[in-house]
Design an enzyme around this catalytic site. Structure first.
Site, mmCIF file in Angstrom:
data_model
loop_
_atom_site.group_PDB
_atom_site.id
_atom_site.type_symbol
_atom_site.label_atom_id
_atom_site.label_comp_id
_atom_site.label_asym_id
_atom_site.label_seq_id
_atom_site.Cartn_x
_atom_site.Cartn_y
_atom_site.Cartn_z
ATOM 1 N N VAL A 52 0.815 -1.465 -0.062
ATOM 2 C CA VAL A 52 -0.239 -0.140 0.251
ATOM 3 C C VAL A 52 0.712 1.893 -0.375
ATOM 4 C CG1 VAL A 52 -1.584 -0.906 1.291
ATOM 5 C CG2 VAL A 52 -0.207 0.001 2.415
ATOM 6 N N TYR A 53 2.214 1.323 0.240
ATOM 7 C CA TYR A 53 3.263 1.710 -0.169
ATOM 8 C C TYR A 53 2.929 2.747 -1.068
ATOM 9 C CZ TYR A 53 5.339 0.887 4.397
ATOM 10 O OH TYR A 53 5.269 0.437 6.054
ATOM 11 N N ASN A 54 2.618 4.275 -0.823
ATOM 12 C CA ASN A 54 2.575 5.148 -2.489
ATOM 13 C C ASN A 54 1.871 4.618 -3.545
ATOM 14 O OD1 ASN A 54 3.486 7.943 -0.717
ATOM 15 N ND2 ASN A 54 5.390 6.449 -0.293
ATOM 16 N N GLY A 56 1.775 1.976 -4.140
ATOM 17 C CA GLY A 56 2.610 0.972 -4.921
ATOM 18 C C GLY A 56 3.865 1.968 -5.740
#
Length: 229
Positions: A52-54, A56
């Site tokens: 989920v970070y940024n 992808g």
């Protein structure tokens, strides 16, 4: 310096490079790649990330940084998170993480953000563990763990429900002792089972509230505290 990561017997750098920051738009693609490769060149071999970070971008930029032989130099971690804690979602995220990170195997795959009272039960009963063990059997991941930011009792439940976890990730910082303490309740249980303990929020949250807002401690003091734990 390096540490043995619990019963995995993997030697990982005491400092892990956080993946969330790699995908922020304040860094260009070239800057993010250079930052990661410089860390690896200087001895950091433990890299963190999450699906989920940024949206992808963090995984995609890490995948680009790990080209040209850099993948073989690191212990690579990412995580899965779906609101429903469903097996289909976890499987889909695993395949996408492998694509983004440009690898056929993730060293450590963790269940991300166990933070609500119902989540340990859902994780144990909705098929995620079947997906994780199948992925390990197929060689798509090597080790399995979970993370959580806020409630030690959910970590305890994740352990006591019986799955054979390799690692867990939790806050370790200088004021944890004074509230709902992970260090008092979770750390002894993890050490007894030889689980690899991965510390986060060592500067007091994101960003480091102790250092940047409250001026309680310096960054050096915060890091010394966490490292001594």
């Amino acid at each position: 310096p390096y540490r043995v990561l619990g019963k995995t017997n993997e030697r990982v750098s005491l400092l892990c490079l956080g993946g969330a920051h790699m995908g922020r738009t304040s860094l260009t693609e070239d800057e993010a790649i250079a930052l990661q490769r410089t860390a690896i060149d200087e001895g950091v071999n433990f890299l963190d990330n999450a699906f989920v970070y940024n949206s992808g971008r963090s995984e995609e930029l890490m995948g680009k940084a790990l080209r040209d032989g850099y993948r073989d130099k690191v212990f690579l971690m990412t995580k899965t998170f779906t609101k429903e804690r469903d097996s289909a979602g976890a499987q889909e995220q695993l395949e996408e993480s492998l694509r983004r990170l440009q690898t056929d195997c993730i060293d450590l795959w963790q269940v991300h953000q166990v933070m609500e009272p119902h989540e340990p039960q859902w994780i144990y009963e909705r098929g995620i563990l079947d997906v994780m063990t199948k992925a390990r059997d197929e060689g798509k991941v090597r080790y399995l763990g979970f993370t959580g930011h806020s409630r030690p009792e959910f970590h305890i439940e994740m352990i006591e429900r019986g799955f054979d976890w390799d690692t867990l990730q939790m806050p370790v910082n200088a004021v944890d002792h004074h509230w709902t303490s992970f260090q008092k309740s979770v750390l002894p249980e993890a050490l007894e089972r030889n689980l690899g303990v991965i510390a986060m929020k060592s500067l007091g949250g994101s960003p480091g509230q102790f250092v940047n807002r409250a001026n309680i401690l310096t960054a050096r003091e915060c890091m010394h505290y966490a490292m001594n734990m």
